[in-house]
Motif scaffolding. Structure first.
Motif, PDB file in Angstrom:
ATOM      1  N   ASP A  12       0.872  -1.382   0.671  1.00  7.53           N
ATOM      2  CA  ASP A  12       0.043   0.122  -0.566  1.00  7.53           C
ATOM      3  C   ASP A  12       0.885   1.496  -0.220  1.00  7.53           C
ATOM      4  O   ASP A  12       0.737   2.621   0.559  1.00  7.53           O
ATOM      5  N   GLN A  33      -1.477   4.965   1.192  1.00  8.39           N
ATOM      6  CA  GLN A  33      -2.587   4.619   0.760  1.00  8.39           C
ATOM      7  C   GLN A  33      -2.917   5.211   1.798  1.00  8.39           C
ATOM      8  O   GLN A  33      -3.220   4.668   2.527  1.00  8.39           O
ATOM      9  N   VAL A  35      -6.496   5.035   1.445  1.00  9.49           N
ATOM     10  CA  VAL A  35      -8.269   4.465   1.532  1.00  9.49           C
ATOM     11  C   VAL A  35      -8.445   2.520   1.784  1.00  9.49           C
ATOM     12  O   VAL A  35      -9.676   2.822   2.128  1.00  9.49           O
ATOM     13  N   ALA A  50      -5.327   2.531  -6.393  1.00 11.02           N
ATOM     14  CA  ALA A  50      -4.447   3.951  -6.173  1.00 11.02           C
ATOM     15  C   ALA A  50      -2.944   3.715  -6.909  1.00 11.02           C
ATOM     16  O   ALA A  50      -2.650   4.733  -6.795  1.00 11.02           O
ATOM     17  N   ARG A  53      -3.636   5.506 -10.203  1.00 10.08           N
ATOM     18  CA  ARG A  53      -3.523   6.918 -10.203  1.00 10.08           C
ATOM     19  C   ARG A  53      -2.160   7.131  -9.386  1.00 10.08           C
ATOM     20  O   ARG A  53      -1.574   8.965  -9.712  1.00 10.08           O
ATOM     21  N   ASN A  54      -1.099   6.888  -8.699  1.00  8.50           N
ATOM     22  CA  ASN A  54      -0.190   7.907  -8.035  1.00  8.50           C
ATOM     23  C   ASN A  54       0.791   7.799  -8.594  1.00  8.50           C
ATOM     24  O   ASN A  54       1.763   8.997  -8.195  1.00  8.50           O
TER      25      ASN A  54
END
Ligand code: KG4
Ligand code: ZN
Length: 342
Positions: A12, A33, A35, A50, A53-54
C-alpha cells in the motif's frame, strides 16, 4: 556512477526513488495510501487502483527531486514479488514500458532482499554480513546474510507476521488501520507486566515464530473483560501484548545471531520503528557485544530507494530481467535452508 530508478508497489505504498552507486539516495518519494483506513486492512483491488493513480506523479517527483530526467537513468528496478499481485502488476507494467521505450535494462527485485539492502543506504553503507530480523506487516523472518544473494532463512512466521499481529490487536481495540504505531505510542504509558499473555516459542530451538495465539489471547481477554478497552486501562493491555511480541522477537533474534556466528544484527521492515523492539534489541545486543544496525524508519518501511539499491547490484552482475517479466505473489528468497534447520 550508475543511476537507478527504483519502483515499489508491492503493498500500500507507491514509491519511486533515484539512487546513485547503489548507496546514495538522490530522491525517495513515498505515497502512502489512505483508502484502506475504513476497512481495517489493505484491500488489494483498492491498492492496485491507487497505484495506477499515484505512480506517474510519484515517479515525476522522484526524478525532479533527483534533478534528473529519464535520459540520465541507467536502469529501472522494480519490485517483482512477493506482494499483492494486482499491486505489483502496476509497478512491473510501468517499469517494463519505460525499459522498452527507453531501451533501458530492467531489473526484477525481490521485496525482502530490498529490505536487507536498506542497510546499504546508511552512511557509511553496512556490509551485507549480518543476521537480519525482517519484521513488517507482511513478513517476519530471520535471515543469515553472508553477502549479496547469499542468504539463509533461519526462521519465519508460521502464521501472522508481527506487524499483522500489531494491526489485528489495534483493530480489536478500535484503532484505525494500520494501528502498529498507535499501539506502540499507547503502550509506552502502560505496564507491560499487567497481563500475562502467551509467548509462543514453538519447538525447542526453533527459530520460527507464531503470533496468532497471542492475538487470540488478547481477543479472549477482551471478551471476558470488555472494560479493558477503556482509555484508562488500554495502555496496560497494549503494553502487555507488545511485551509478549517483543520478548519472542528479541529472544529468537539473539539465538539466531549466536547460531549464525554473526557479530552484527540488522533490524529492518516497518515494525523496526517500534520503540520497545529497538530498545530491547539494542540492550540484548549490547550485552553480547553485538553491533545493532537499524536504518531510519523511512528506509525500514516500504520504499523504492531500497529497491534501487538491489537494482544496482543486479545491474553490476548482469542479472537483467526480460520484458516478459511477470510479478509473483509468492517468491522465495534465494536461500540455502538445510534439512537440519527445519
Ligand atoms: O514494511 P511496512 O511498511 O510494510 C509491509 O511490508 O508490511 O510495515 C508496515 C507494518 C504495519 O503492520 C504497521 O502497523 C507496522 O509496520 N508498524 C509498527 C510500528 N510502525 C509501523 N508496528 C509496531 N510499532 C510501530 N511503531
Ligand atoms: Zn515490506
Amino acid at each position: 556512477m550508475p543511476l537507478i530508478l527504483g519502483i515499489e508497489t508491492s503493498c500500500d505504498e507507491t514509491s519511486a526513488a533515484v539512487v546513485a552507486d547503489g548507496t546514495r539516495i538522490l530522491s525517495n518519494v513515498i505515497s502512502s495510501q489512505a483508502v484502506h483506513k475504513d476497512f481495517g486492512g489493505v484491500v488489494p483491488e483498492l491498492a492496485a487502483r491507487a497505484h495506477v493513480r499515484n505512480l506517474l506523479p510519484v515517479v515525476r517527483a522522484a526524478l525532479r527531486g533527483a534533478g534528473a530526467s529519464l535520459e540520465d537513468v541507467d536502469a529501472i528496478a522494480v519490485t517483482a514479488g512477493p506482494g499483492l499481485v494486482g499491486a505489483l502488476l502496476v509497478g512491473v507494467s510501468f517499469a517494463k514500458s519505460v525499459a522498452f521505450a527507453r531501451g533501458l535494462p530492467l531489473l526484477a527485485v525481490h521485496h525482502i532482499e530490498a529490505h536487507l539492502f536498506a542497510t546499504r543506504l546508511l552512511d557509511p553503507p553496512a556490509a551485507l554480513d549480518f543476521l537480519a530480523l525482517v519484521v513488517s506487516g507482511g513478513h517476519t523472518a530471520l535471515i543469515q546474510v553472508d553477502g549479496p544473494r547469499r542468504y539463509r532463512l533461519l526462521g519465519e512466521t508460521i502464521d501472522d507476521a508481527a506487524g499483522e499481529a500489531f494491526d489485528k490487536v489495534a483493530k480489536l481495540v478500535g484503532l484505525p488501520y494500520p494501528g502498529g504505531a498507535e499501539v506502540d505510542r499507547l503502550a509506552r504509558r502502560g505496564d507491560p507486566g499487567a497481563f500475562d499473555l502467551p509467548r509462543s516459542r514453538l519447538a525447542a530451538g526453533s527459530l520460527d515464530f507464531s503470533f496468532s495465539g497471542l492475538k487470540t489471547a488478547v481477543k479472549y481477554l477482551l471478551r471476558d473483560r470488555p472494560e479493558l478497552i477503556e482509555p484508562s486501562r488500554l495502555p496496560d493491555l497494549l503494553a502487555s501484548f507488545q511485551a509478549a511480541a517483543v520478548d519472542v522477537l528479541v529472544e529468537k533474534t539473539m539465538a539466531a545471531a549466536r547460531r549464525s556466528g554473526k557479530r552484527r544484527v540488522a533490524l529492518v521492515g516497518g515494525v523496526a520503528a517500534n520503540t520497545s523492539l529497538r530498545e530491547r534489541l539494542a540492550a540484548a545486543a549490547a550485552r553480547e557485544r553485538i553491533e545493532l544496525v537499524v536504518p531510519p524508519p523511512v528506509l525500514c518501511t516500504d520504499n523504492a530507494a531500497m529497491v534501487a539499491a538491489v537494482g544496482d547490484h543486479l545491474l553490476g552482475i548482469g542479472a537483467n530481467a526480460s520484458l516478459d517479466l511477470t510479478p509473483q505473489a509468492i517468491l522465495p528468497l534465494p536461500t540455502e535452508r538445510s534439512a537440519s534447520d527445519s
